[in-house]
Design a protein around this motif. Structure first.
Motif, PDB file in Angstrom:
ATOM      1  N   ASP A   6      -7.473 -15.751-100.154  1.00 36.83           N
ATOM      2  CA  ASP A   6      -6.748 -15.357 -98.945  1.00 36.83           C
ATOM      3  C   ASP A   6      -5.273 -15.685 -99.132  1.00 36.83           C
ATOM      4  OD1 ASP A   6      -9.225 -14.716 -97.915  1.00 36.83           O
ATOM      5  OD2 ASP A   6      -9.283 -16.361 -96.481  1.00 36.83           O
ATOM      6  N   ASN A  70     -10.162  -7.430 -97.451  1.00 36.27           N
ATOM      7  CA  ASN A  70     -11.042  -7.301 -98.627  1.00 36.27           C
ATOM      8  C   ASN A  70     -10.394  -6.562 -99.790  1.00 36.27           C
ATOM      9  OD1 ASN A  70     -13.030  -8.843 -97.510  1.00 36.27           O
ATOM     10  ND2 ASN A  70     -14.347  -7.141 -96.947  1.00 36.27           N
ATOM     11  N   LEU A  89     -13.596 -11.191 -96.846  1.00 37.55           N
ATOM     12  CA  LEU A  89     -14.767 -11.482 -96.032  1.00 37.55           C
ATOM     13  C   LEU A  89     -16.038 -11.133 -96.787  1.00 37.55           C
ATOM     14  CD1 LEU A  89     -13.484  -9.828 -92.748  1.00 37.55           C
ATOM     15  CD2 LEU A  89     -13.573 -12.275 -93.226  1.00 37.55           C
ATOM     16  N   ASP A  90     -17.031 -11.981 -96.673  1.00 40.34           N
ATOM     17  CA  ASP A  90     -18.347 -11.680 -97.219  1.00 40.34           C
ATOM     18  C   ASP A  90     -19.146 -10.895 -96.186  1.00 40.34           C
ATOM     19  OD1 ASP A  90     -18.021 -12.986 -99.687  1.00 40.34           O
ATOM     20  OD2 ASP A  90     -18.528 -14.933 -98.799  1.00 40.34           O
ATOM     21  N   GLU A  91     -20.232 -10.328 -96.618  1.00 42.80           N
ATOM     22  CA  GLU A  91     -21.113  -9.581 -95.724  1.00 42.80           C
ATOM     23  C   GLU A  91     -21.505 -10.434 -94.526  1.00 42.80           C
ATOM     24  OE1 GLU A  91     -25.564  -7.596 -95.831  1.00 42.80           O
ATOM     25  OE2 GLU A  91     -24.497  -7.941 -97.703  1.00 42.80           O
ATOM     26  N   GLY A  92     -21.332  -9.861 -93.330  1.00 44.48           N
ATOM     27  CA  GLY A  92     -21.703 -10.550 -92.099  1.00 44.48           C
ATOM     28  C   GLY A  92     -20.644 -11.503 -91.569  1.00 44.48           C
ATOM     29  N   GLU A  93     -19.555 -11.707 -92.306  1.00 42.56           N
ATOM     30  CA  GLU A  93     -18.503 -12.625 -91.860  1.00 42.56           C
ATOM     31  C   GLU A  93     -17.543 -11.949 -90.896  1.00 42.56           C
ATOM     32  OE1 GLU A  93     -16.573 -16.135 -94.462  1.00 42.56           O
ATOM     33  OE2 GLU A  93     -16.567 -14.184 -95.419  1.00 42.56           O
ATOM     34  N   THR A  94     -17.019 -12.723 -89.954  1.00 40.75           N
ATOM     35  CA  THR A  94     -16.007 -12.285 -89.004  1.00 40.75           C
ATOM     36  C   THR A  94     -14.975 -13.384 -88.896  1.00 40.75           C
ATOM     37  OG1 THR A  94     -17.640 -11.013 -87.760  1.00 40.75           O
ATOM     38  CG2 THR A  94     -15.607 -11.564 -86.616  1.00 40.75           C
ATOM     39  N   GLU A  95     -13.695 -12.989 -88.799  1.00 41.82           N
ATOM     40  CA  GLU A  95     -12.639 -13.985 -88.667  1.00 41.82           C
ATOM     41  C   GLU A  95     -11.501 -13.447 -87.806  1.00 41.82           C
ATOM     42  OE1 GLU A  95      -9.823 -16.707 -91.518  1.00 41.82           O
ATOM     43  OE2 GLU A  95     -11.864 -16.218 -92.146  1.00 41.82           O
ATOM     44  N   THR A 102      -9.669  -9.676 -84.370  1.00 39.48           N
ATOM     45  CA  THR A 102     -10.777 -10.140 -85.196  1.00 39.48           C
ATOM     46  C   THR A 102     -11.165  -9.049 -86.182  1.00 39.48           C
ATOM     47  OG1 THR A 102     -11.576 -11.458 -83.348  1.00 39.48           O
ATOM     48  CG2 THR A 102     -13.133 -11.042 -85.123  1.00 39.48           C
ATOM     49  N   GLY A 104     -14.119  -8.088 -89.160  1.00 39.33           N
ATOM     50  CA  GLY A 104     -15.428  -8.440 -89.677  1.00 39.33           C
ATOM     51  C   GLY A 104     -15.885  -7.460 -90.736  1.00 39.33           C
ATOM     52  N   SER A 105     -16.869  -7.887 -91.502  1.00 45.15           N
ATOM     53  CA  SER A 105     -17.483  -7.045 -92.517  1.00 45.15           C
ATOM     54  C   SER A 105     -18.994  -7.089 -92.295  1.00 45.15           C
ATOM     55  CB  SER A 105     -17.118  -7.543 -93.919  1.00 45.15           C
ATOM     56  OG  SER A 105     -17.663  -6.705 -94.894  1.00 45.15           O
TER      57      SER A 105
END
Length: 142
Positions: A6, A70, A89-95, A102, A104-105
């Motif tokens: 990041d 990403n 972001l990894d799968e299912g991550e949100t930030e 926000t 997400g992925s």
């Protein structure tokens, strides 16, 4: 294999033009995102495999911060010299990348950008690109 990390963004000059949005990087170069951004109510989900850039500006649209989501191609040194940030972001991550914004992925291939515009207190643009074209969006209140 090169590991990507990041990168925090810097504040950049922004110009809203009739034909699109121009962002000036710290190194003096500019990027022009073509097309009048299509208005989307608070949430945007992209197709798989797209490059996604999120720009949050002040209310007047004269300066802002940009994040690549990403992006695994651009080296950290280039991002730091331009002032563009990056979030991986990894799968299912949100930030939350900015107050009220926000990213997400959900499945590791797509990107979902949501904005609470009362908290973001500015304008939120999303630029989606691939080898076949580019699209511009502005997240707006319902």
């Amino acid at each position: 294999m090169t590991v990507r990390t990041d990168v925090a963004p810097s504040t950049l000059p922004v110009t809203l033009r009739e034909g699109g949005v121009e962002v000036e990087y710290l190194d003096g170069r500019t990027a022009f995102y073509r097309g009048v951004p299509e208005k989307v109510t608070e949430t945007l989900a992209t197709g798989p495999g797209k490059e996604v850039h999120v720009l949050v500006t002040d209310p007047e649209g004269t300066e802002g911060v940009m994040m690549y989501v990403n992006d695994r191609k651009t080296h950290e040194d280039i991002l730091e010299s331009t002032g563009v940030g990056r979030i991986l972001l990894d799968e299912g991550e949100t930030e939350e990348v900015f107050p009220g914004v926000t990213v997400g992925s959900p499945d590791g291939m797509r990107c979902r950008v949501e904005a609470d515009l009362s908290e973001a207190r500015g304008r939120v643009f999303v630029f989606v690109e691939d080898d076949w074209g580019e699209e511009s969006y502005e997240l707006v209140a319902a």
